[in-house]
Each structure stands twice: as structure tokens, then as C-alpha cells.
Motif scaffolding. Structure first.
Motif, PDB file in Angstrom:
ATOM      1  N   GLU A  82       0.870  -1.271  -0.150  1.00 43.50           N
ATOM      2  CA  GLU A  82       0.020  -0.056  -0.043  1.00 43.50           C
ATOM      3  C   GLU A  82       0.797   1.243  -0.031  1.00 43.50           C
ATOM      4  OE1 GLU A  82      -2.796  -0.651   3.197  1.00 43.50           O
ATOM      5  OE2 GLU A  82      -3.737  -2.031   2.286  1.00 43.50           O
ATOM      6  N   GLU A  97       0.790  -4.562 -12.035  1.00 44.26           N
ATOM      7  CA  GLU A  97       0.228  -3.657 -11.131  1.00 44.26           C
ATOM      8  C   GLU A  97      -1.401  -4.107 -10.981  1.00 44.26           C
ATOM      9  OE1 GLU A  97       1.195   0.307 -11.870  1.00 44.26           O
ATOM     10  OE2 GLU A  97       3.052  -0.065 -11.618  1.00 44.26           O
ATOM     11  N   GLN A 127      -3.607  -6.166  -7.790  1.00 42.60           N
ATOM     12  CA  GLN A 127      -4.757  -5.741  -7.161  1.00 42.60           C
ATOM     13  C   GLN A 127      -6.075  -6.710  -7.275  1.00 42.60           C
ATOM     14  OE1 GLN A 127      -4.788  -3.401  -4.872  1.00 42.60           O
ATOM     15  NE2 GLN A 127      -2.646  -3.230  -5.301  1.00 42.60           N
ATOM     16  N   THR A 141      -7.460  -8.883  -4.035  1.00 47.26           N
ATOM     17  CA  THR A 141      -8.964  -8.681  -3.848  1.00 47.26           C
ATOM     18  C   THR A 141      -9.617 -10.163  -4.039  1.00 47.26           C
ATOM     19  OG1 THR A 141      -9.034  -6.428  -4.990  1.00 47.26           O
ATOM     20  CG2 THR A 141     -11.239  -7.390  -4.559  1.00 47.26           C
TER      21      THR A 141
END
Length: 239
Positions: free
Chosen positions: A57, A177, A181, A185
Motif C-alpha cells: 500500500e 500492477e 490488485q 482482492t
């Protein structure tokens, strides 16, 4: 304080237990430690998890908070394997330790634990998918092993292919990237604690590895034209 006086003593005791095993001291002659060093597993897992999360993050505050403890966390995982009293968890100790050393920029120690993992753990039917990908990626980066494509229902195959494409061609960072993510998720939605633990470590390792990739650093520091070096890096390792 996450790592206080008792924690430091526990780390010393864990290292001492590993030395007792290394020198083949009989268990009846073991010292009676005043603290149970096995209980340090919980805070070091927390340290590694939170540091990995802060890397993913890009949380500078989190990185600054947990980075000072990463070397000790790495050493604890390392010593836990050597202590030989919780062998059922050796896979996790070796992999967590290798990853923790890697995230601490101690690539030599990471390589040692990674090699031990590949040597010791022959059969891995119970390993989580993120755990398998992490092991294979560290083997690829540190031991020059083939990086197999792992398939699962959460996007592991897509992640592996994106990484291989980048390391083969030097292209596709935006796609990595995006896939990172997406994969994270999906793993979090599945709500498997072991997968969640390892997916953050995996993605943190990927983040650090990409920041130090030859495709990034050679042009940055050598000022050489791509034609002078890029063919050298175009090595496809896939099974």
C-alpha cells in the motif's frame, strides 16, 4: 513496543535452542529457559504481515514502524527451523523466513532458507496457492529455478504469466500492477486466513523484486542503449 525486553530474550532463547540441536546436545541436558520462545511466533507473524501490507500500500508510516523489527523476525523464523521442535511448521518457518530476509534486503540469507525449503519440502499438497507461488518466485529469483505457472480460481495463473512476461521482455508493468490488485482482492474475498497471510507477503516480495529488477536498474544506472543489453535478459524459464 512490539519487540520489547521479553521478546529479545525469547529470540535469544530460540537461537539457543537451534544451537543445541546443531551441536546434538541431548534433550535431558537442555537449559530451562524462563520464557517460552515459541510464543514469539505471534508477534513476528504480525510484524511480517504488517510490513508486507505497508509495502503493498506504499504506506511510509507503516514501513517506518515495522522495518526496524524485520531482521529479528527473519532471525526468529530461521532459528525456529533450527530448533527442530515444531517440524510440522517447517514449511511456514522456511518460507516466511526467506521472505522476511528478502524484504529486509538480506538476499544471501533469503537464498539459504529458500534452498533449504526446496531441499526439505518435496511434497506440498497442503500448501496454499499464494504460498506455492511465493516459493516458486523466490526460487526463480534467488536459485535460478524454473518459475512454473500456478493455476487456481483466483487469478494465480494470470499473475504468474504477467511476471514471466515482464522478466522475459521487460514490458508489462502496468498489467502486473492491475493483476496484483485483482489477485489480492479475490484472495481476500475468499477469506482463507493462510491465503491472506501469504498473498500479502507474495505481493510485497513482487513489489520489492520489481523495484530491483535488471530491466529497471540497468538503463537507470548504465546509461547504455537497450540494444546493448536487453537480449542478455531475454531468457524464458517456464515449464
Amino acid at each position: 513496543m512490539i519487540f520489547g525486553t521479553n521478546s529479545n530474550y525469547m529470540l535469544k532463547y530460540q537461537k539457543a535452542k537451534a544451537k543445541l540441536v546443531e551441536y546434538d546436545i541431548s534433550q535431558k541436558d537442555y537449559l530451562k529457559f524462563p520464557l517460552n520462545s515459541n510464543e514469539l511466533s505471534y508477534p513476528v507473524i504480525y510484524i511480517l504481515s504488517r510490513y508486507a501490507e505497508s509495502i503493498i500500500e506504499n504506506d511510509e508510516t507503516g514501513k517506518a514502524e515495522f522495518a526496524p523489527y524485520m531482521v529479528k523476525a527473519s532471525q526468529y523464523f530461521d532459528a525456529s527451523v533450527g530448533a527442530n521442535d515444531r517440524t510440522a511448521y517447517d514449511t511456514d518457518f522456511l518460507l516466511s523466513g526467506a521472505a522476511a530476509y528478502f524484504l529486509s534486503n538480506d538476499f544471501g540469507s533469503s537464498k539459504v532458507l529458500c534452498a533449504a525449503l526446496f531441499e526439505k519440502i518435496k511434497d506440498t499438497p497442503t500448501m496454499a496457492t499464494s504460498q506455492i507461488i511465493l516459493r516458486n518466485l523466490l526460487g526463480y529469483l534467488l536459485l535460478d529455478k524454473v518459475f512454473p505457472i500456478s493455476s487456481d480460481t483466483f487469478g494465480g495463473e494470470e499473475l504468474c504469466r504477467a511476471l514471466l512476461f515482464y522478466y522475459t521482455n521487460g514490458e508489462g508493468l502496468p498489467n502486473i500492477e492491475r493483476v496484483i490488485q485483482k489477485y489480492r482482492t479475490a484472495i481476500y474475498k475468499n477469506n482463507d486466513p493462510m491465503e491472506i497471510y501469504y498473498v500479502d507477503i507474495l505481493l510485497a516480495v513482487i513489489t520489492i523484486a520489481l523495484s530491483k529488477a535488471a530491466w529497471k536498474l540497468i538503463p537507470q544506472y548504465s546509461k547504455l542503449e537497450p540494444g546493448q543489453w536487453e537480449e542478455y535478459l531475454k531468457k524464458l524459464k517456464i515449464s
